[in-house]
Scaffold this motif. Structure first.
Motif, PDB file in Angstrom:
ATOM      1  N   GLN A   1       0.855  -1.190   0.000  1.00  0.00           N
ATOM      2  CA  GLN A   1       0.000   0.000   0.000  1.00  0.00           C
ATOM      3  C   GLN A   1       0.883   1.230   0.000  1.00  0.00           C
ATOM      4  O   GLN A   1       1.706   1.418   0.899  1.00  0.00           O
ATOM      5  N   LEU A   2       0.715   2.066  -1.018  1.00  0.00           N
ATOM      6  CA  LEU A   2       1.538   3.257  -1.188  1.00  0.00           C
ATOM      7  C   LEU A   2       0.776   4.462  -0.655  1.00  0.00           C
ATOM      8  O   LEU A   2      -0.226   4.885  -1.228  1.00  0.00           O
ATOM      9  N   HIS A   3       1.266   5.027   0.448  1.00  0.00           N
ATOM     10  CA  HIS A   3       0.511   6.048   1.162  1.00  0.00           C
ATOM     11  C   HIS A   3       1.123   7.434   1.038  1.00  0.00           C
ATOM     12  O   HIS A   3       0.646   8.384   1.669  1.00  0.00           O
ATOM     13  N   GLY A   4       2.189   7.562   0.254  1.00  0.00           N
ATOM     14  CA  GLY A   4       2.859   8.857   0.169  1.00  0.00           C
ATOM     15  C   GLY A   4       2.749   9.481  -1.206  1.00  0.00           C
ATOM     16  O   GLY A   4       1.745   9.353  -1.905  1.00  0.00           O
ATOM     17  N   ASN A   5       3.814  10.177  -1.583  1.00  0.00           N
ATOM     18  CA  ASN A   5       3.869  10.832  -2.895  1.00  0.00           C
ATOM     19  C   ASN A   5       4.860  10.117  -3.803  1.00  0.00           C
ATOM     20  O   ASN A   5       5.643  10.743  -4.519  1.00  0.00           O
ATOM     21  N   GLU A   6       4.812   8.805  -3.760  1.00  0.00           N
ATOM     22  CA  GLU A   6       5.726   8.002  -4.564  1.00  0.00           C
ATOM     23  C   GLU A   6       5.509   8.280  -6.052  1.00  0.00           C
ATOM     24  O   GLU A   6       4.404   8.633  -6.474  1.00  0.00           O
ATOM     25  N   PRO A   7       6.566   8.124  -6.865  1.00  0.00           N
ATOM     26  CA  PRO A   7       6.399   8.286  -8.317  1.00  0.00           C
ATOM     27  C   PRO A   7       5.316   7.352  -8.851  1.00  0.00           C
ATOM     28  O   PRO A   7       5.128   6.246  -8.343  1.00  0.00           O
ATOM     29  N   ALA A   8       4.610   7.812  -9.863  1.00  0.00           N
ATOM     30  CA  ALA A   8       3.497   7.025 -10.413  1.00  0.00           C
ATOM     31  C   ALA A   8       3.945   5.654 -10.886  1.00  0.00           C
ATOM     32  O   ALA A   8       3.190   4.677 -10.799  1.00  0.00           O
TER      33      ALA A   8
END
Length: 298
Positions: A175-182
């Motif tokens: 689960q990606l909850h930050g501003n990770e690259p698309a």
């Protein structure tokens, strides 16, 4: 000398492929998502939403969530969170879950592999709905139940760190909850849930701008900041769901989850602080009540 005319060859008929198992469940839930059949709820009951219990930081709470019927179990690897678990502790929890799964004889789910490159997607809505349909097929068998999935929650970690932790702990989903690259899901070894943050200024267009098909196959709407215990406009979530299936998070608890499901019509719900007796300490009774209430709600 004439040869007798052979009898005409009967036309060949191709049998249609068999329908997907339990497709009626999926057809119904997709129709409801698309609001094609507003009277369906009066005559049929859709399958209950998937249920994720997040912020599990003890073996006891993870087993209670599993026994209660949770479909997904969340472990948070964000150090600033009150529910943070170390890799070592998460490994212990994961082993306890696996032991419970083996004791119950539950079948483990096989998830699709994550994308390996930026694939061109012509119909974003269809792409996400296909992914949701497949997940529902896996986690909602017609009879019995399957093993819950272990989800690792990360925020702005590198793909390398996520893969290392996921392998060591034995995670099923990221689960990606930050501003990770698309495009970070293309570098992961497990499929991902992308969190779309919602606040009082959010509009349907601003939410859609954060949807990137071809990468993370699953979406979650959560109050901006995560773990705030605050809800947001569920009607806005419902409009979002016209095009994109999603998990609903943000301020859910055993008392409001039924109304949340009725209002937002998500494919799944996610609870964290709403099943705690104090910050970071799970209440086992609330876990059971939340899962039971959610699974009885449509």
């Amino acid at each position: 000398r004439r040869h007798p005319t052979p009898p005409p060859t009967p036309p060949t008929t191709t049998k249609p492929p068999p329908p997907l198992p339990h497709a009626h469940h999926l057809v119904f839930i997709i129709e409801v998502m698309e609001k094609k059949d507003t009277n369906a709820a009066a005559t049929n009951k859709p399958p209950p939403p998937l249920v994720k219990v997040c912020g599990l930081n003890t073996e006891e709470s993870a087993i209670r969530a599993s026994e209660s019927g949770a479909d997904l179990l969340g472990l948070i690897f964000v150090k600033k969170s009150k529910r943070y678990v170390s890799v070592e502790k998460a490994g212990d929890i994961s082993k306890a879950i696996d032991t419970w799964i083996n004791e119950k004889g539950l079948k483990k789910t096989t998830l699709p592999k994550p994308p390996t490159s930026d694939e061109e997607v012509k119909d974003a809505s269809a792409w996400f709905k296909d992914a949701a349909r497949e997940l529902l097929l896996q986690l909602r068998p017609k009879e019995g139940r399957v093993a819950p999935l272990k989800v690792g929650v990360f925020m702005n970690h590198s793909a390398e760190d996520i893969n290392t932790i996921a392998e060591e702990v034995g995670l099923d989903l990221i689960q990606l909850h930050g501003n990770e690259p698309a495009d970070i899901p293309t570098k992961l070894k497990r499929p991902a849930i992308r969190v779309v943050h919602v606040d009082c200024d959010s509009t349907i267009n601003s939410l859609k701008e954060n949807v990137k098909p071809g990468f993370a196959p699953y979406l979650m709407l959560d109050s901006k900041g995560g773990g705030t215990g605050k809800t947001f406009d569920w009607k806005l979530a419902s409009k979002f769901g016209d095009e994109y299936p999603f998990f609903l998070a943000g301020g859910l608890d055993p008392e409001n989850v039924a109304n949340a499901i009725k209002s937002a019509r998500p494919m799944g719900v996610d609870v964290c602080g709403g099943v705690e007796k104090s910050k970071g300490v799970k209440d086992l009774g609330k876990i059971s009540k939340f899962v039971d209430t959610a699974k009885k709600s449509t």
